[in-house]
Design a protein around this motif. Structure first.
Motif, PDB file in Angstrom:
ATOM      1  N   ARG A 141       8.500 -47.268  12.550  1.00 43.43           N
ATOM      2  CA  ARG A 141      10.184 -47.429  13.011  1.00 43.43           C
ATOM      3  C   ARG A 141      10.668 -45.900  13.338  1.00 43.43           C
ATOM      4  O   ARG A 141      11.635 -46.176  14.747  1.00 43.43           O
ATOM      5  N   SER A 142      10.556 -45.584  12.712  1.00 44.96           N
ATOM      6  CA  SER A 142      10.670 -44.079  13.562  1.00 44.96           C
ATOM      7  C   SER A 142       9.891 -43.358  14.831  1.00 44.96           C
ATOM      8  O   SER A 142      10.186 -42.567  15.619  1.00 44.96           O
ATOM      9  N   ILE A 143       8.600 -44.326  15.195  1.00 37.98           N
ATOM     10  CA  ILE A 143       7.925 -43.668  16.314  1.00 37.98           C
ATOM     11  C   ILE A 143       7.747 -45.227  17.470  1.00 37.98           C
ATOM     12  O   ILE A 143       7.148 -45.586  18.463  1.00 37.98           O
ATOM     13  N   ARG A 144       9.393 -45.898  17.078  1.00 39.59           N
ATOM     14  CA  ARG A 144       8.841 -47.159  18.158  1.00 39.59           C
ATOM     15  C   ARG A 144      10.336 -47.241  19.346  1.00 39.59           C
ATOM     16  O   ARG A 144      10.324 -47.648  20.194  1.00 39.59           O
ATOM     17  N   GLY A 145      10.875 -45.565  19.080  1.00 37.42           N
ATOM     18  CA  GLY A 145      11.459 -44.754  20.330  1.00 37.42           C
ATOM     19  C   GLY A 145      12.666 -45.751  20.320  1.00 37.42           C
ATOM     20  O   GLY A 145      13.498 -46.483  20.352  1.00 37.42           O
ATOM     21  N   MET A 146      13.861 -45.983  21.493  1.00 38.50           N
ATOM     22  CA  MET A 146      14.796 -46.215  21.656  1.00 38.50           C
ATOM     23  C   MET A 146      15.040 -47.387  22.776  1.00 38.50           C
ATOM     24  O   MET A 146      13.854 -47.658  23.346  1.00 38.50           O
ATOM     25  N   ALA A 147      15.913 -47.986  22.461  1.00 36.97           N
ATOM     26  CA  ALA A 147      16.234 -49.648  22.948  1.00 36.97           C
ATOM     27  C   ALA A 147      16.492 -49.529  24.233  1.00 36.97           C
ATOM     28  O   ALA A 147      17.762 -48.270  24.472  1.00 36.97           O
ATOM     29  N   GLU A 148      16.069 -50.427  24.829  1.00 37.43           N
ATOM     30  CA  GLU A 148      16.497 -50.518  25.868  1.00 37.43           C
ATOM     31  C   GLU A 148      18.589 -50.927  26.628  1.00 37.43           C
ATOM     32  O   GLU A 148      19.099 -50.323  26.730  1.00 37.43           O
ATOM     33  N   PHE A 149      18.379 -52.076  24.786  1.00 39.26           N
ATOM     34  CA  PHE A 149      19.751 -52.343  24.585  1.00 39.26           C
ATOM     35  C   PHE A 149      20.363 -52.571  23.073  1.00 39.26           C
ATOM     36  O   PHE A 149      19.606 -53.016  22.172  1.00 39.26           O
ATOM     37  N   ASP A 150      21.218 -51.023  22.677  1.00 41.33           N
ATOM     38  CA  ASP A 150      21.099 -51.164  21.238  1.00 41.33           C
ATOM     39  C   ASP A 150      23.162 -51.131  21.161  1.00 41.33           C
ATOM     40  O   ASP A 150      23.483 -49.789  21.032  1.00 41.33           O
ATOM     41  N   GLU A 151      23.304 -51.980  21.292  1.00 37.62           N
ATOM     42  CA  GLU A 151      24.656 -52.248  21.439  1.00 37.62           C
ATOM     43  C   GLU A 151      25.436 -50.964  20.990  1.00 37.62           C
ATOM     44  O   GLU A 151      25.276 -51.159  19.263  1.00 37.62           O
ATOM     45  N   ALA A 203       2.647 -39.629  28.473  1.00 36.08           N
ATOM     46  CA  ALA A 203       3.790 -40.252  28.790  1.00 36.08           C
ATOM     47  C   ALA A 203       4.503 -41.867  28.904  1.00 36.08           C
ATOM     48  O   ALA A 203       5.066 -42.206  27.951  1.00 36.08           O
ATOM     49  N   ALA A 204       3.589 -41.900  29.996  1.00 36.17           N
ATOM     50  CA  ALA A 204       3.590 -43.554  29.948  1.00 36.17           C
ATOM     51  C   ALA A 204       2.574 -44.581  28.695  1.00 36.17           C
ATOM     52  O   ALA A 204       3.087 -45.415  28.162  1.00 36.17           O
ATOM     53  N   ALA A 205       1.660 -43.669  28.518  1.00 36.15           N
ATOM     54  CA  ALA A 205       1.035 -44.587  26.753  1.00 36.15           C
ATOM     55  C   ALA A 205       1.809 -43.889  25.372  1.00 36.15           C
ATOM     56  O   ALA A 205       2.093 -45.857  25.228  1.00 36.15           O
ATOM     57  N   LEU A 206       2.592 -43.472  25.662  1.00 38.08           N
ATOM     58  CA  LEU A 206       4.139 -42.751  24.275  1.00 38.08           C
ATOM     59  C   LEU A 206       4.674 -44.533  24.489  1.00 38.08           C
ATOM     60  O   LEU A 206       5.176 -44.851  23.333  1.00 38.08           O
ATOM     61  N   ALA A 207       5.248 -44.610  25.810  1.00 34.74           N
ATOM     62  CA  ALA A 207       6.587 -44.988  25.737  1.00 34.74           C
ATOM     63  C   ALA A 207       5.644 -46.488  25.805  1.00 34.74           C
ATOM     64  O   ALA A 207       7.105 -47.920  25.127  1.00 34.74           O
ATOM     65  N   ARG A 208       4.681 -47.306  26.314  1.00 31.91           N
ATOM     66  CA  ARG A 208       3.709 -48.469  25.976  1.00 31.91           C
ATOM     67  C   ARG A 208       3.714 -48.395  24.400  1.00 31.91           C
ATOM     68  O   ARG A 208       3.965 -49.238  24.024  1.00 31.91           O
ATOM     69  N   THR A 209       3.119 -47.480  23.752  1.00 35.22           N
ATOM     70  CA  THR A 209       3.543 -47.998  22.265  1.00 35.22           C
ATOM     71  C   THR A 209       4.682 -47.382  21.697  1.00 35.22           C
ATOM     72  O   THR A 209       4.581 -48.765  20.667  1.00 35.22           O
ATOM     73  N   ALA A 210       5.928 -46.996  22.024  1.00 30.49           N
ATOM     74  CA  ALA A 210       6.837 -47.009  21.251  1.00 30.49           C
ATOM     75  C   ALA A 210       7.423 -48.719  21.447  1.00 30.49           C
ATOM     76  O   ALA A 210       7.746 -49.970  20.962  1.00 30.49           O
ATOM     77  N   ALA A 211       7.659 -50.150  23.113  1.00 27.52           N
ATOM     78  CA  ALA A 211       7.995 -50.661  23.334  1.00 27.52           C
ATOM     79  C   ALA A 211       6.710 -52.288  22.423  1.00 27.52           C
ATOM     80  O   ALA A 211       7.268 -52.740  21.777  1.00 27.52           O
ATOM     81  N   GLN A 212       5.543 -51.741  22.268  1.00 28.97           N
ATOM     82  CA  GLN A 212       4.744 -52.944  21.247  1.00 28.97           C
ATOM     83  C   GLN A 212       5.476 -53.041  20.355  1.00 28.97           C
ATOM     84  O   GLN A 212       5.152 -53.871  18.809  1.00 28.97           O
ATOM     85  N   ARG A 263       8.278 -51.977  18.902  1.00 29.39           N
ATOM     86  CA  ARG A 263       9.704 -52.282  18.780  1.00 29.39           C
ATOM     87  C   ARG A 263       9.409 -53.660  18.759  1.00 29.39           C
ATOM     88  O   ARG A 263       9.952 -54.163  17.815  1.00 29.39           O
ATOM     89  N   GLU A 264       8.743 -54.736  19.296  1.00 28.56           N
ATOM     90  CA  GLU A 264       8.369 -55.790  19.765  1.00 28.56           C
ATOM     91  C   GLU A 264       8.249 -56.275  18.123  1.00 28.56           C
ATOM     92  O   GLU A 264       8.821 -57.427  17.900  1.00 28.56           O
ATOM     93  N   ASP A 265       6.635 -55.872  17.672  1.00 25.99           N
ATOM     94  CA  ASP A 265       6.569 -56.052  16.580  1.00 25.99           C
ATOM     95  C   ASP A 265       7.766 -56.268  15.384  1.00 25.99           C
ATOM     96  O   ASP A 265       7.363 -56.466  14.450  1.00 25.99           O
ATOM     97  N   GLY A 266       7.781 -54.739  15.862  1.00 18.45           N
ATOM     98  CA  GLY A 266       8.878 -54.536  14.818  1.00 18.45           C
ATOM     99  C   GLY A 266      10.309 -55.801  14.745  1.00 18.45           C
ATOM    100  O   GLY A 266      11.272 -55.685  13.387  1.00 18.45           O
ATOM    101  N   GLU A 267      10.397 -55.573  15.545  1.00 17.00           N
ATOM    102  CA  GLU A 267      11.802 -57.098  15.554  1.00 17.00           C
ATOM    103  C   GLU A 267      11.357 -58.359  15.029  1.00 17.00           C
ATOM    104  O   GLU A 267      12.400 -58.652  14.240  1.00 17.00           O
ATOM    105  N   VAL A 268      10.059 -58.251  15.112  1.00 18.97           N
ATOM    106  CA  VAL A 268       9.655 -59.990  13.787  1.00 18.97           C
ATOM    107  C   VAL A 268       9.556 -60.234  12.839  1.00 18.97           C
ATOM    108  O   VAL A 268      10.359 -61.236  12.074  1.00 18.97           O
ATOM    109  N   LEU A 269       9.429 -58.659  12.554  1.00 18.92           N
ATOM    110  CA  LEU A 269       9.492 -58.365  11.177  1.00 18.92           C
ATOM    111  C   LEU A 269      10.411 -57.590  10.430  1.00 18.92           C
ATOM    112  O   LEU A 269      10.688 -58.563   9.295  1.00 18.92           O
ATOM    113  N   ASP A 270      11.614 -57.535  11.041  1.00 22.23           N
ATOM    114  CA  ASP A 270      12.762 -57.659  11.003  1.00 22.23           C
ATOM    115  C   ASP A 270      13.333 -59.114  10.540  1.00 22.23           C
ATOM    116  O   ASP A 270      14.735 -58.797   9.173  1.00 22.23           O
TER     117      ASP A 270
END
Length: 311
Positions: A134-144, A202-211, A213-220
């Motif tokens: 959770r702490s390394i999935r970065g910022m979301a595109e939209f977190d209302e 930097a790009a690799a870290l951002a890709r890791t965050a996006a991946q 986040r996708e996994d975390g949303e399923v688990l959540d």
């Protein structure tokens, strides 16, 4: 820049009416320009923290540029930063800024100028905290209500857009102050990683965050369903929690604690509460938050249920 904003609007604000948080720096200026080109209506919101001499003039100039770029309105929001608040000056300024933006946005989504480079820095900071995925999935595109269209755009692109438009961005002295951890990450750690690992970090870290986040949303999502199954009024059934995978169990416990008023949960907090379920030896409760009045929230095990009480 325009494509990034256009794609974000299509996904999250198809009506085309947004606010932009404009500091006067290159990222937020470029975002404002792109938003004015792509959105139907843009309102600019500039926060004056009052932490530096001349901050009022900087905010006024940012608002003037926003009007020239085509914003429907450009407002300056003056805030008071409590220097004695927990977390230091940077955290206090952030809380004051977001509170002011939220109050002034008039139900509109607020676009923030966070770039791919900011995302990479956020992932590194989260990694250092060691609080799990959770702490390394970065910022979301939209977190209302907060929108971040530029998470796939490098910081150098925002500066280039400002140069192309003949706009001179404001250079915040805090962005070069070595006492701030993020500044040292930006100026020392990430460049060293790029050099040692051959670029693309930097790009690799951002890709890791996006991946993540996708996994975390399923688990959540699975955890939300499990929370409903385990809930018994204000408590949780131990038996239901004990039979599921740890990743889901901790998510259920975390969601339950947060909805009941727990604050600033850490990984050690969650694992201590989880031990009440999986490693029960008659231990006492686990403090998961408190208030200035001295009252604290304590998670405990009682009659086969996980409960939360005030002490």
């Amino acid at each position: 820049m325009r494509r990034a904003v256009r794609e974000w609007l299509a996904r999250y604000a198809p009506e085309g009416v947004v606010a932009v948080a404009l500091s006067g720096g290159a990222d937020s200026l470029a975002l404002t320009a792109a938003a004015c080109a792509e959105a139907d209506v843009v309102d600019a919101l500039t926060v004056d923290h009052g932490l530096q001499s001349g901050s009022a003039e900087v905010a006024a100039e940012a608002a003037a540029v926003a009007s020239r770029l085509g914003c429907r309105s450009a407002r300056v929001l003056t805030v008071t930063v409590e220097r004695s608040e927990p977390g230091g000056l940077e955290a206090a300024a952030r809380r004051a800024r977001y509170a002011a933006l939220d109050e002034a946005r008039q139900r509109l989504p607020v676009l923030l100028g966070h770039t791919l480079d900011d995302q990479a820095e956020t992932v590194l900071l989260g990694l250092a905290r060691g609080s799990g995925a959770r702490s390394i999935r970065g910022m979301a595109e939209f977190d209302e209500p907060w929108g971040r269209p530029l998470l796939g755009v490098r910081r150098e692109v925002t500066r280039q857009l400002c140069a192309d438009l003949g706009i001179t961005p404001w250079e915040d002295p805090h962005n070069s102050a070595p006492e701030f951890t993020r500044v040292r990450l930006r100026g020392e750690v990430l460049p060293l990683l790029e050099e040692v690992l051959g670029g693309g970090v930097a790009a690799a870290l951002a890709r890791t965050a996006a991946q993540l986040r996708e996994d975390g949303e399923v688990l959540d999502g699975l955890a939300r369903g499990l929370l409903d199954d385990a809930r018994e009024r204000d408590a949780l059934y131990i038996e239901t929690l004990a039979t599921v995978a740890p990743a889901l169990r901790r998510r259920v416990i975390r969601a339950w604690l947060l909805e009941r008023g727990a604050k600033s949960l850490t990984d050690s907090n969650l694992r201590a509460v989880e031990a009440l379920v999986t490693q029960w030896r008659g231990q006492g409760g686990v403090a998961v938050g408190g208030s200035p009045s001295g009252t604290r929230l304590v998670a405990a095990r009682e009659h086969g249920r996980l409960i939360l009480r005030s002490e």
